[in-house]
Write an enzyme that holds these catalytic residues in place. Structure first.
Site, PDB file in Angstrom:
ATOM      1  N   LYS A   4     -15.031 -90.574  -6.804  1.00  0.00           N
ATOM      2  CA  LYS A   4     -13.793 -90.123  -6.051  1.00  0.00           C
ATOM      3  C   LYS A   4     -14.318 -89.408  -4.774  1.00  0.00           C
ATOM      4  CE  LYS A   4     -14.892 -85.243  -8.269  1.00  0.00           C
ATOM      5  NZ  LYS A   4     -15.077 -84.874  -9.582  1.00  0.00           N
ATOM      6  N   TYR A  28     -23.831 -68.936  21.491  1.00  0.00           N
ATOM      7  CA  TYR A  28     -22.578 -68.175  21.281  1.00  0.00           C
ATOM      8  C   TYR A  28     -22.965 -66.993  20.553  1.00  0.00           C
ATOM      9  CZ  TYR A  28     -19.649 -72.053  22.661  1.00  0.00           C
ATOM     10  OH  TYR A  28     -19.335 -73.399  23.275  1.00  0.00           O
TER      11      TYR A  28
HETATM   12  C1  LIG Z   1     -16.047 -85.027 -10.401  1.00  0.00           C
HETATM   13  C2  LIG Z   1     -15.990 -85.299 -11.940  1.00  0.00           C
HETATM   14  C3  LIG Z   1     -17.055 -85.567 -12.917  1.00  0.00           C
HETATM   15  C4  LIG Z   1     -18.238 -85.712 -12.061  1.00  0.00           C
HETATM   16  O1  LIG Z   1     -18.860 -84.562 -12.101  1.00  0.00           O
HETATM   17  P1  LIG Z   1     -20.401 -84.429 -11.593  1.00  0.00           P
HETATM   18  O2  LIG Z   1     -20.591 -82.784 -11.812  1.00  0.00           O
HETATM   19  O3  LIG Z   1     -20.316 -84.782 -10.064  1.00  0.00           O
HETATM   20  O4  LIG Z   1     -21.244 -85.251 -12.383  1.00  0.00           O
HETATM   21  C5  LIG Z   1     -16.621 -86.126 -13.945  1.00  0.00           C
HETATM   22  N1  LIG Z   1     -15.689 -85.702 -14.444  1.00  0.00           N
HETATM   23  C6  LIG Z   1     -14.234 -85.221 -13.786  1.00  0.00           C
HETATM   24  C7  LIG Z   1     -13.177 -85.116 -14.456  1.00  0.00           C
HETATM   25  C8  LIG Z   1     -14.482 -84.818 -12.540  1.00  0.00           C
HETATM   26  O5  LIG Z   1     -13.573 -84.591 -11.644  1.00  0.00           O
END
Ligand SMILES: *Cc1c(COP(=O)(O)O)cnc(C)c1O
Length: 374
Positions: A38, A265
């Protein structure tokens, strides 16, 4: 997007493949593996990462949106893909057409998916999403069995499993995670007693993959460890992970400042003594956080050089007084390995009070990506 080419962001697919194999080695042979890709593969690039994982034998991919799922299909990837956030009702038709599976928790989406599947003469694969204590997406436990009963009206839906998410699998104290796992198992048992097979139930993120073998169920779905970082900086995984993303640049200008000069800055740093300063052509436009101001470090010739003053949009200043004869054009590592030294995603995250996930997304999304180990 118009970007500066003076920041060199590299994504090492050989390291990704190494991490995949390490994680796969922690699972029993029958357990399926979903690579979580994702958010553009945590900033590493959806298609190159997905392609590498599929070539290594990943069974499933997990994405955040219909758009990401469609990109995978258009690239010719035919393996099962789960839309982790579910869909909206008006996305049902393209979801079914592309054969994407859905995390389901809304009756109106169930109805829309069943209608689309019926119209297309297909089945829609769904994973029933349960909130066992994350306090985020999903049905509350007491609503799961009634919801499942309601699904009997929709034979076009193929209920593949229950799914849930763990809130503190990365913490030393296991009690809350064990409670979530108990809740999940109880629901699975109750649903199976009522005739639901639920062959593809899953709950394990990266942390649960290595700390809770009983959380593996039929499938694991790690993200961050594929990209080479532990889920929590203070806990060391049992396998050696290789960082996948790195960021480098070259010194744009070197100068010697007398004592009493302010830098950048806001004048938040003043030289206490004569100071050799290197100006770097990387800033928060490159996703290099302004929160690193006066806190972060870079690596030059395997040695640390501290950031002085505020990080600017396109520029960052570091002190190199302790290094011999630094010249313009000298290579600088902002994330990754230099000689025997290394700056990890967790190092950068620590300076900004965040987690490596956010660092990778910020850097990966703001810079052109160069792929290694293709
Ligand atoms: C992002 C996510 C994962 C992966 O989590 P990690 O901590 O990166 O291993 C697994 N399941 C869901 C539903 C997620 O949203």
């Amino acid at each position: 997007m118009i970007v500066t080419s003076m920041a060199d962001l590299a994504v090492d697919l050989a390291a990704l493949r190494h991490n995949y194999r390490q994680l796969r080695g922690l699972c029993d042979a029958g357990v399926k593996f979903m690579g979580v890709v994702k958010a553009d593969a945590y900033g590493h690039g959806l298609l190159p990462v997905a392609g590498a994982l599929v070539a290594e034998g990943a069974d499933y991919l997990g994405v955040g949106s219909l758009e990401e799922g469609l990109v995978l299909r258009q690239a010719g990837l035919a393996l099962p893909v789960l839309l982790l956030l579910g869909i909206l009702p008006d996305e049902a038709e393209p979801t079914v057409a592309a054969g994407l599976e859905v995390a389901l928790f809304r009756p109106d989406v169930a109805q829309a998916l069943a209608a689309a599947a019926g119209a297309q003469g297909k089945k829609a694969g769904i994973h029933l999403k349960v909130d066992t204590g994350m306090g985020r997406l999903g049905l509350l436990p007491e609503d799961v069995l009634p919801f499942l009963e309601g699904l009997r009206a929709f034979p076009q839906l193929e209920v593949l499993g229950l799914t849930s998410h763990l809130a503190v699998a990365d913490q030393e104290d296991k009690s809350y995670t064990l409670r979530q796992l108990g809740q999940f198992e109880g629901l699975l048992r109750a649903a199976r007693d009522r005739g639901w097979e639920l062959p593809l139930s899953h709950i394990a993120n990266s942390a649960a993959l290595w700390e809770h073998k009983k959380a593996h169920f039929a499938l694991v779905r790690p993200g961050i460890m594929l990209y080479g970082s532990p889920p929590a900086a203070e806990r060391r995984p049992p396998v050696l992970l290789q960082p996948v993303m790195s960021l480098a640049t070259r010194v744009l200008q070197v100068k010697r400042l007398p004592p009493g000069c302010s830098i950048s800055y806001g004048r938040t740093y003043t030289t206490p003594a004569e100071c050799d300063l290197a100006v770097l052509p990387v800033g928060y436009a490159n996703g290099y956080s302004r929160l690193f101001s006066n806190r972060g470090e870079v690596l030059i010739r395997g040695r640390r050089a501290p950031i002085r003053g505020r990080v600017c949009m396109n520029l960052t200043m570091v002190e190199v007084s302790h290094l011999e004869d630094i010249r313009e054009g000298e290579p600088v590592v902002l994330l990754g390995q230099s000689g025997n030294a290394c700056l990890t995603g967790d190092d950068l995250a620590g300076w900004a009070d965040t987690i490596s996930y956010e660092i990778y997304l910020a850097l990966g999304n703001a810079n052109p990506r160069r792929y290694l180990g293709v």
